[in-house]
Design a protein around this motif. Structure first.
Motif, PDB file in Angstrom:
ATOM      1  N   ARG A 172      37.473  44.010  34.415  1.00 27.15           N
ATOM      2  CA  ARG A 172      37.362  45.413  33.964  1.00 27.15           C
ATOM      3  C   ARG A 172      37.292  46.373  35.159  1.00 27.15           C
ATOM      4  O   ARG A 172      36.580  47.362  35.134  1.00 27.15           O
ATOM      5  CB  ARG A 172      36.139  45.573  33.047  1.00 27.15           C
ATOM      6  CG  ARG A 172      36.249  44.766  31.763  1.00 27.15           C
ATOM      7  CD  ARG A 172      35.125  45.049  30.780  1.00 27.15           C
ATOM      8  NE  ARG A 172      35.280  44.263  29.574  1.00 27.15           N
ATOM      9  CZ  ARG A 172      34.879  42.986  29.439  1.00 27.15           C
ATOM     10  NH1 ARG A 172      34.283  42.365  30.458  1.00 27.15           N
ATOM     11  NH2 ARG A 172      35.065  42.343  28.307  1.00 27.15           N
TER      12      ARG A 172
ATOM     13  N   SER B 277      34.138  42.726  21.302  1.00 27.60           N
ATOM     14  CA  SER B 277      34.702  42.745  22.658  1.00 27.60           C
ATOM     15  C   SER B 277      35.876  43.715  22.701  1.00 27.60           C
ATOM     16  O   SER B 277      36.457  44.039  21.654  1.00 27.60           O
ATOM     17  CB  SER B 277      35.189  41.345  23.045  1.00 27.60           C
ATOM     18  OG  SER B 277      35.677  41.354  24.372  1.00 27.60           O
TER      19      SER B 277
ATOM     20  N   THR C  60      45.285  34.087  31.586  1.00 26.08           N
ATOM     21  CA  THR C  60      43.918  34.543  31.265  1.00 26.08           C
ATOM     22  C   THR C  60      43.141  34.929  32.524  1.00 26.08           C
ATOM     23  O   THR C  60      43.482  34.516  33.638  1.00 26.08           O
ATOM     24  CB  THR C  60      43.110  33.417  30.573  1.00 26.08           C
ATOM     25  OG1 THR C  60      42.949  32.339  31.513  1.00 26.08           O
ATOM     26  CG2 THR C  60      43.780  32.914  29.315  1.00 26.08           C
ATOM     27  N   GLY C  61      42.055  35.652  32.284  1.00 24.45           N
ATOM     28  CA  GLY C  61      41.167  36.021  33.378  1.00 24.45           C
ATOM     29  C   GLY C  61      40.522  34.798  33.992  1.00 24.45           C
ATOM     30  O   GLY C  61      40.343  34.704  35.208  1.00 24.45           O
ATOM     31  N   LEU C  62      40.169  33.854  33.138  1.00 23.06           N
ATOM     32  CA  LEU C  62      39.563  32.622  33.649  1.00 23.06           C
ATOM     33  C   LEU C  62      40.513  31.937  34.622  1.00 23.06           C
ATOM     34  O   LEU C  62      40.136  31.573  35.735  1.00 23.06           O
ATOM     35  CB  LEU C  62      39.217  31.679  32.483  1.00 23.06           C
ATOM     36  CG  LEU C  62      38.458  30.396  32.858  1.00 23.06           C
ATOM     37  CD1 LEU C  62      37.615  29.916  31.684  1.00 23.06           C
ATOM     38  CD2 LEU C  62      39.359  29.280  33.340  1.00 23.06           C
TER      39      LEU C  62
ATOM     40  N   LYS D 209      41.816  43.145  28.134  1.00 26.67           N
ATOM     41  CA  LYS D 209      40.476  43.630  27.789  1.00 26.67           C
ATOM     42  C   LYS D 209      40.679  45.076  27.319  1.00 26.67           C
ATOM     43  O   LYS D 209      41.379  45.302  26.342  1.00 26.67           O
ATOM     44  CB  LYS D 209      39.528  43.531  28.995  1.00 26.67           C
ATOM     45  CG  LYS D 209      39.497  42.150  29.649  1.00 26.67           C
ATOM     46  CD  LYS D 209      38.511  41.227  29.004  1.00 26.67           C
ATOM     47  CE  LYS D 209      38.641  39.762  29.336  1.00 26.67           C
ATOM     48  NZ  LYS D 209      39.854  39.162  29.816  1.00 26.67           N
TER      49      LYS D 209
ATOM     50  N   HIS E 166      30.528  35.910  35.346  1.00 31.34           N
ATOM     51  CA  HIS E 166      31.406  35.237  34.384  1.00 31.34           C
ATOM     52  C   HIS E 166      31.861  33.881  34.910  1.00 31.34           C
ATOM     53  O   HIS E 166      31.895  32.901  34.157  1.00 31.34           O
ATOM     54  CB  HIS E 166      32.619  36.130  34.061  1.00 31.34           C
ATOM     55  CG  HIS E 166      33.303  35.763  32.796  1.00 31.34           C
ATOM     56  ND1 HIS E 166      34.230  34.749  32.729  1.00 31.34           N
ATOM     57  CD2 HIS E 166      33.182  36.248  31.535  1.00 31.34           C
ATOM     58  CE1 HIS E 166      34.664  34.649  31.475  1.00 31.34           C
ATOM     59  NE2 HIS E 166      34.042  35.531  30.732  1.00 31.34           N
TER      60      HIS E 166
ATOM     61  N   ARG F 135      25.352  42.781  22.313  1.00 31.21           N
ATOM     62  CA  ARG F 135      26.365  43.494  23.095  1.00 31.21           C
ATOM     63  C   ARG F 135      27.337  44.217  22.173  1.00 31.21           C
ATOM     64  O   ARG F 135      27.847  43.623  21.220  1.00 31.21           O
ATOM     65  CB  ARG F 135      27.135  42.501  23.970  1.00 31.21           C
ATOM     66  CG  ARG F 135      28.173  43.177  24.872  1.00 31.21           C
ATOM     67  CD  ARG F 135      28.947  42.173  25.719  1.00 31.21           C
ATOM     68  NE  ARG F 135      30.049  41.589  24.980  1.00 31.21           N
ATOM     69  CZ  ARG F 135      31.162  41.120  25.545  1.00 31.21           C
ATOM     70  NH1 ARG F 135      31.320  41.164  26.860  1.00 31.21           N
ATOM     71  NH2 ARG F 135      32.115  40.590  24.811  1.00 31.21           N
TER      72      ARG F 135
ATOM     73  N   ASN G 262      29.943  42.281  33.530  1.00 25.81           N
ATOM     74  CA  ASN G 262      29.878  42.138  32.077  1.00 25.81           C
ATOM     75  C   ASN G 262      28.446  42.006  31.561  1.00 25.81           C
ATOM     76  O   ASN G 262      27.948  42.866  30.819  1.00 25.81           O
ATOM     77  CB  ASN G 262      30.744  40.919  31.701  1.00 25.81           C
ATOM     78  CG  ASN G 262      30.835  40.676  30.210  1.00 25.81           C
ATOM     79  OD1 ASN G 262      30.091  41.252  29.421  1.00 25.81           O
ATOM     80  ND2 ASN G 262      31.727  39.794  29.815  1.00 25.81           N
TER      81      ASN G 262
ATOM     82  N   ASP H  20      36.195  39.504  40.727  1.00 26.62           N
ATOM     83  CA  ASP H  20      36.518  39.366  39.310  1.00 26.62           C
ATOM     84  C   ASP H  20      36.580  40.790  38.762  1.00 26.62           C
ATOM     85  O   ASP H  20      35.567  41.380  38.396  1.00 26.62           O
ATOM     86  CB  ASP H  20      35.452  38.531  38.589  1.00 26.62           C
ATOM     87  CG  ASP H  20      35.746  38.413  37.078  1.00 26.62           C
ATOM     88  OD1 ASP H  20      36.662  39.099  36.586  1.00 26.62           O
ATOM     89  OD2 ASP H  20      35.041  37.636  36.409  1.00 26.62           O
TER      90      ASP H  20
ATOM     91  N   GLU I 121      31.640  40.723  40.656  1.00 33.11           N
ATOM     92  CA  GLU I 121      32.259  41.070  39.358  1.00 33.11           C
ATOM     93  C   GLU I 121      32.088  42.573  39.142  1.00 33.11           C
ATOM     94  O   GLU I 121      30.963  43.071  39.153  1.00 33.11           O
ATOM     95  CB  GLU I 121      31.536  40.272  38.274  1.00 33.11           C
ATOM     96  CG  GLU I 121      32.137  40.380  36.898  1.00 33.11           C
ATOM     97  CD  GLU I 121      31.389  39.448  35.929  1.00 33.11           C
ATOM     98  OE1 GLU I 121      31.201  38.251  36.239  1.00 33.11           O
ATOM     99  OE2 GLU I 121      30.975  39.946  34.871  1.00 33.11           O
TER     100      GLU I 121
HETATM  101  N1  TLP Z   1      35.083  38.044  28.895  1.00 32.26           N
HETATM  102  C1  TLP Z   1      35.044  37.919  27.467  1.00 32.26           C
HETATM  103  C2  TLP Z   1      34.252  36.665  27.075  1.00 32.26           C
HETATM  104  O1  TLP Z   1      34.595  35.581  27.843  1.00 32.26           O
HETATM  105  C3  TLP Z   1      32.775  36.846  27.179  1.00 32.26           C
HETATM  106  C4  TLP Z   1      34.415  39.142  26.872  1.00 32.26           C
HETATM  107  O2  TLP Z   1      34.515  39.293  25.640  1.00 32.26           O
HETATM  108  O3  TLP Z   1      33.848  39.956  27.623  1.00 32.26           O
HETATM  109  N2  TLP Z   1      35.789  37.941  33.839  1.00 32.26           N
HETATM  110  C5  TLP Z   1      35.052  38.760  33.074  1.00 32.26           C
HETATM  111  C6  TLP Z   1      34.121  39.716  33.722  1.00 32.26           C
HETATM  112  C7  TLP Z   1      35.179  38.714  31.685  1.00 32.26           C
HETATM  113  O4  TLP Z   1      34.417  39.524  30.938  1.00 32.26           O
HETATM  114  C8  TLP Z   1      36.082  37.815  31.095  1.00 32.26           C
HETATM  115  C9  TLP Z   1      36.236  37.716  29.615  1.00 32.26           C
HETATM  116  C10 TLP Z   1      36.826  36.982  31.946  1.00 32.26           C
HETATM  117  C11 TLP Z   1      36.659  37.068  33.326  1.00 32.26           C
HETATM  118  C12 TLP Z   1      37.769  35.925  31.419  1.00 32.26           C
HETATM  119  O5  TLP Z   1      38.885  36.446  30.807  1.00 32.26           O
HETATM  120  P1  TLP Z   1      39.722  35.571  29.745  1.00 32.26           P
HETATM  121  O6  TLP Z   1      38.947  35.615  28.472  1.00 32.26           O
HETATM  122  O7  TLP Z   1      41.030  36.277  29.681  1.00 32.26           O
HETATM  123  O8  TLP Z   1      39.842  34.203  30.289  1.00 32.26           O
END
Ligand code: TLP
Length: 344
Positions: free
Chosen positions: A175, A9, A60-62, A203, A86, A319, A143, A172, A139
């Motif tokens: 990226r 990643s 976090t992104g979440l 990221k 996601h 991936r 991803n 979202d 998104e």
């Molecule tokens: N993605 C991570 C993993 O969770 C899969 C990765 O390695 O790609 N939106 C998108 C589109 C994301 O790809 C991710 C993280 C998130 C949200 C969440 O971000 P985090 O991990 O900071 O909570």
């Protein structure tokens, strides 16, 4: 053993010496009192970059996505999104847990959902026995679709539909920076079609932690309350906000290099046996390829034994994600390893 090439990643990067210096030097205060000058600076900087009135730093992104959905909905409401989004696949069921909402899913085409697919899913206002449709989520880059860029024209069409039915739009944009660098469309132009936007610093941009959400002042004020309510009120976090600010100011333009590296990998993979890859959909820093004839667990182990770390991108899909801690020399080495693993 040669150097490990970590393509799991773009989250695996380590802060550079310059970034650490910015962190060391950061002016800090208690952010729960909104007194951390570096956090405030990061929020203002991000809001401006995204053309929004305000922004909020979240861990976090979440958390960013889920706070936005929480602010835009009431329990029982529905959010329309792409099936492999996601927020649906990888956010631990949080729409249900935190907000009591459900998602209505659409099979996208490389992450793209179009008004012709969305409109039939919008619940009629008169149908009191149905959930209320409240939000359309997109998104960008997508991803699971392989870092694909959602075309601005399609976003515009979806926004017109959202306006017709009085729905909110959430982006979202974990990226979004990659989409922007690859397409030449500014982050604020993309963000302009959305009520709430979530972007990540950890990221491709190389910061150790952090995301931001942006929107109008009212939405962000509400988001501030929700962040505190779910335990996301942080104190002297200027120390990490400084890394985020450094990342935004220094590491966006260089994403082009990561896209070039992904393309090199994709070109090479397309010439190897036992692999299916749609090279034309490698738009940014993610490369997805289907493995035929072998279980991906076996391939992932073989790759690891030879110095490449990678992860699954689906049941029979691997991936690769390129990032600032993978050099062009690493890509050359990776190509050799791939030839060995797939032709032996
Ligand atoms: N993605 C991570 C993993 O969770 C899969 C990765 O390695 O790609 N939106 C998108 C589109 C994301 O790809 C991710 C993280 C998130 C949200 C969440 O971000 P985090 O991990 O900071 O909570």
């Amino acid at each position: 053993m040669n150097r490990i090439i970590d393509l799991r990643s773009d989250t695996v990067t380590k802060p550079s010496a310059e970034m650490r210096k910015a962190m060391f030097d950061a002016d800090v205060g208690d952010d729960v009192y909104r007194e951390d000058p570096t956090v405030n600076k990061l929020q203002d900087y991000t809001a401006e970059l995204l053309g929004k009135e305000a922004a909020l730093f979240v861990p976090t992104g979440l958390m960013g996505n889920q706070i936005c959905l929480n602010v835009l909905t009431q329990p029982g409401d529905e959010v329309i999104c792409e099936r492999t989004a996601h927020i649906f696949q990888y956010e631990s069921g949080t729409p249900a847990k935190l907000s009591g909402i459900q998602l209505n899913l659409i099979n996208g085409n490389k992450g793209v959902i179009i008004p012709e697919q969305i409109e039939p899913l919008i619940r009629p206002e008169s149908a009191y026995y149905m959930p209320r449709t409240k939000v359309i989520e997109i998104e960008n880059t997508h991803n699971v679709a392989g870092g694909t860029i959602i075309p601005l024209e399609e976003i515009k069409r979806v926004k017109a539909l959202a306006d017709k039915y009085n729905l909110y739009m959430h982006l979202d944009g974990a990226r979004l920076w990659n989409a922007s660098v690859a397409s030449g469309i500014s982050p604020s132009e993309y963000a302009g079609f959305f009520d709430t936007v979530s972007v990540c610093l950890s990221k491709g941009l190389g910061a150790p932690v952090g995301s931001l959400i942006a929107g109008d002042k009212g939405v962000i004020e509400e988001a501030f309350r929700v962040r505190k309510a779910i335990g996301g009120g942080m104190r002297q976090v200027g120390i990490i906000a400084a890394a985020g600010l450094y990342a935004l100011q220094n590491n966006i333009d260089r994403l082009k290099e990561d896209h070039d590296k992904a393309r090199l990998l994709a070109d090479h993979l397309s010439g190897l046996p036992g692999i299916e890859i749609e090279k034309e959909y490698v738009h940014t820093n993610i490369v997805m390829f289907r493995v035929t004839g072998k279980k991906i667990d076996v391939v992932l182990t073989e790759l690891k034994e030879n110095g490449i770390l990678a992860g699954p991108g689906g049941y029979d899909v691997i991936r690769f994600v390129t990032h600032l801690d993978v050099s062009f020399e690493d890509i050359d080495a990776a190509k050799e390893i791939l030839t060995k693993v797939f032709t032996d």
